[in-house]
Design an enzyme around this catalytic site. Structure first.
Site, mmCIF file in Angstrom:
data_model
loop_
_atom_site.group_PDB
_atom_site.id
_atom_site.type_symbol
_atom_site.label_atom_id
_atom_site.label_comp_id
_atom_site.label_asym_id
_atom_site.label_seq_id
_atom_site.Cartn_x
_atom_site.Cartn_y
_atom_site.Cartn_z
ATOM 1 C CB THR A 18 37.262 11.249 -49.430
ATOM 2 O OG1 THR A 18 36.705 11.704 -50.672
ATOM 3 C CG2 THR A 18 37.991 12.407 -48.762
ATOM 4 N NE ARG A 46 37.464 4.073 -45.818
ATOM 5 C CZ ARG A 46 37.202 2.947 -45.142
ATOM 6 N NH1 ARG A 46 37.880 2.669 -44.036
ATOM 7 N NH2 ARG A 46 36.273 2.124 -45.557
ATOM 8 C CE LYS A 67 40.649 -3.629 -63.261
ATOM 9 N NZ LYS A 67 40.926 -5.064 -63.296
ATOM 10 N NE ARG A 95 47.280 -12.187 -56.209
ATOM 11 C CZ ARG A 95 46.973 -12.383 -54.926
ATOM 12 N NH1 ARG A 95 46.649 -11.351 -54.161
ATOM 13 N NH2 ARG A 95 46.994 -13.586 -54.407
ATOM 14 C CG HIS A 118 44.026 -10.320 -64.847
ATOM 15 N ND1 HIS A 118 45.268 -10.334 -64.252
ATOM 16 C CD2 HIS A 118 43.499 -11.557 -64.638
ATOM 17 C CE1 HIS A 118 45.483 -11.513 -63.690
ATOM 18 N NE2 HIS A 118 44.436 -12.273 -63.918
ATOM 19 N NE ARG A 126 30.299 -27.432 -63.039
ATOM 20 C CZ ARG A 126 30.351 -28.614 -63.661
ATOM 21 N NH1 ARG A 126 29.558 -29.610 -63.266
ATOM 22 N NH2 ARG A 126 31.185 -28.804 -64.663
#
Length: 680
Positions: free
Chosen positions: A215, A220, A350, A384, A442, A661
């Protein structure tokens, strides 16, 4: 070279003993093998005598021999299920022309080699990936009754009395002399796993997928839509069942209604979309686990068994639960809900701990109940297409392979910036912020795939072995080579959050890999949230051309002096190669142009979501994009000095505004290592 009498390996039953003593001594040159191989070679060498006599006796003797072969072959294979390759064994028998003439030998070899092929698929279940098989189960240990019936049915004249006479206990072989065989080896582990995990008695195994924490927003918005995309594309078996599990009171129909609004078909997959969606929802069920996970997992397992039936069944669990609940849920699952008829794979989210110590404790607790091969640590950013493309780009293009080292590459830049703060307070509760969320998994996995040595094969474990060697070669980060920042949201604006601790939302660093390929090459990292641009890319800058003939035309133009390979992921996936060329016209004027492969122009397909890619890999058993325990530990080891300084408040994040930046100090860090960031 061992010499022995032919009778030394002779089975101790009368049908085989007659007429063999007259044959000459045989000499066998071999490598030691499993005991069953010794028996098989003896029987093969004397197959002329085993298969002699009337047709009735021939059938009875052959079926007794065949059953014994099945039982012994099956008994031996589970012990070698993890063998990747088997050596070629050479059987040399002196005087073989006296034993077998060419025509009969050829025929009898075909009969003998055909026997193992008749083993039913039930007999392969012992080589499955699932770690828990109860003793006495027909799928592990001795063959099931079904396989006995298959053998007897092929020879109607074979009686139970004859079976008792020729069953395995009556075979007495002298195992003192080890011999080899050229008998076809059992399938490798990967082949056996694939065979046993997909088919049972000619039927495809069922697959049960449980989303724990069904849930929640992640389930979802991401997990259920990814599962539906796989179902629509045909990557899930027809006999698949999807289970949602949480503590809320809910019915099957209420769960279906909740996730129905999030299911969509991709632009290139609209045919029968509504029908597929209805089929998927009908296969979706809900179970209220309550507050006792052990009882809840037992109920979930019982519900799965109702759907699975009595044939092979695989199970996949996605643990979309808070970090503090992970150990209780995983332990309860391991004890009460693992498949007894197929593989069980468990996905965890993670962070994988918050530092070296907590990560070690988490790993130790998980592996006390679950095998490493069952555990899939997921990071959606690694799903990806750009990440998948790294190994293809490196190892399938000769133009890049000789350049991929310190002699030609000046620096490597990994950039990930997001333009929203994304509710940082709830996302980073532990104080380490973006370091544990993005950098540890990552960024370090991207660098590992980018810089590792070529693996032996593309098998997941081979790739992981090279990744962990690369991670262990990374020099521990010096605090002076790290810049941390913290986003200060605009008052009243989107993402207006106030952090109680100095939680980093920006991380910039220069790291070095201490090996022969990359010695002295800086790998520069820039990761941040709440920045001006949303982009994900990898830049590889090459060294200047030595003795460049066009130096006076380039002068101080850094764009002209630097060739680059750029891998864009966000906003548009592309591969760019920046090269110098002459501008058309009189005289020589140089320009830096980009050879551009823009995916949306080249390929008229919608790129699958990263969760879809990673869930497909889990079902397929491909774990190369999932961190192994030693990879997790190696990455935390590199970051430990920074975390220590952060804990002691010796390293304080610099404040920066939302939409800016990032910290100004980052610019000086680039200059320190002789690099100008060209993305600004």
């Amino acid at each position: 070279m061992n010499s022995f009498s032919s009778n030394s390996l002779l089975p101790s039953f009368p049908q085989l003993s007659n007429g063999l003593s007259s044959h000459p001594k045989i000499t066998i040159s071999a490598i030691p093998r499993a005991a069953v191989a010794e028996d098989l070679i003896t029987l093969t060498a004397y197959s002329r005598h085993v298969l002699s006599g009337s047709s009735k006796n021939l059938c009875s003797k052959f079926c007794g021999l065949k059953l014994w072969l099945l039982e012994n072959l099956y008994f031996q294979w589970p012990n070698i299920k993890h063998e990747r390759k088997n050596e070629f064994k050479i059987l040399q028998i002196d005087g073989k022309d006296d034993l077998l003439d060419n025509s009969k030998a050829s025929h009898e070899r075909q009969v003998f080699q055909g026997s193992p092929a008749s083993i039913s698929s039930n007999d392969y279940i012992g080589a499955k990936e699932s770690s828990s098989y109860p003793e006495g189960n027909s799928t592990y240990g001795q063959p099931s009754n079904a396989s006995r019936v298959n053998v007897v049915a092929e020879c109607p004249s074979y009686s139970s009395a004859q079976h008792a006479e020729t069953s395995a206990p009556n075979f007495q072989f002298d195992k003192s002399t080890k011999i080899g065989t050229s008998l076809t080896s059992p399938p490798s582990f990967r082949q056996t796993q694939s065979f046993s995990s997909n088919y049972q008695d000619g039927r495809s195994n069922s697959l049960s997928i449980a989303v724990i924490g069904a849930t929640g927003e992640l389930a979802r918005r991401k997990i259920f839509p990814a599962l539906f995309a796989l179902y629509y594309s045909g990557f899930l078996p027809e006999n698949v069942s999807i289970f949602g599990y949480s503590r809320k009171k809910m019915t099957d129909d209420e769960l279906r209604s909740m996730i129905a609004s999030t299911l969509t078909c991709r632009i290139d997959q609209q045919q029968n979309c509504e029908d597929k969606m209805d089929d998927f929802l009908r296969r979706t069920y809900y179970l209220n686990g309550g507050y006792d996970n052990r009882e809840g997992m037992s109920k979930l397992s019982a519900r799965m068994e109702q759907m699975e039936g009595e044939f092979g069944a695989n199970r996949m669990f996605y643990l979309s639960v808070p970090q503090e609940a992970l150990l209780d849920v995983s332990s309860s699952l391991a004890d009460n809900a693992q498949s007894q008829k197929g593989w069980t794979r468990i996905i965890i989210e993670k962070p994988f701990g918050f530092d070296s110590q907590s990560s070690h404790q988490l790993t130790h607790a998980l592996l006390s109940k679950i095998e490493e091969k069952q555990l899939y640590r997921i990071d959606h950013l690694l799903g990806r297409n750009t990440i998948e493309n790294l190994t293809v780009l490196r190892f399938s293009n000769l133009v890049f392979m000789p350049l991929w080292n310190r002699n030609y590459i000046r620096n490597v830049q990994v950039i990930l910036s997001e333009d929203l703060s994304m509710q940082i307070q709830s996302r980073y509760p532990n104080g380490y912020g973006i370091i544990g969320d993005i950098v540890h998994s990552h960024v370090f996995q991207t660098i590992a795939l980018l810089a590792m040595e070529p693996p032996v094969t593309l098998d997941g474990e081979d790739v992981r072995n090279e990744k962990v060697k690369l991670l262990r070669s990374i020099r521990k980060l010096e605090p002076s080579d790290v810049i941390l920042g913290q986003c200060t949201p605009t008052p009243g604006g989107k993402g207006d959050t106030k952090l109680e601790k100095a939680t980093p939302t920006f991380f910039a660093a220069a790291l070095y890999i201490d090996n022969a390929r990359w010695d002295g090459v800086p790998f520069l990292i820039k990761v941040g949230r709440g920045l001006s641009k949303h982009r994900v890319e990898i830049r590889i800058q090459f060294r200047d051309v030595p003795g460049n003939l066009f130096r006076r035309h380039i002068q101080h133009n850094i764009n002209l002096s630097t060739n680059e390979l750029i891998l864009h992921d966000v906003p548009d996936e592309a591969i760019l190669v920046r090269v110098n060329n002459k501008i058309p016209g009189l005289g020589i004027h140089l320009d830096a142009s980009e050879l551009n492969l823009l995916y949306k122009d080249k390929y008229n397909v919608e790129v699958p979501d990263s969760y879809e890619q990673l869930l497909h890999d889990v079902i397929d058993g491909d774990n190369h994009l999932f961190m192994r325990s030693d990879e997790v530990a190696a990455a935390w080891n590199v970051l430990s000095p920074v975390l220590h300084e952060l804990d002691n408040e010796n390293l304080v994040p610099e404040q920066y505004e939302l939409g800016g930046r990032g910290p100004d100090e980052a610019i000086y860090l680039w200059a320190k290592h002789g690099v100008r960031w060209l993305d600004d």
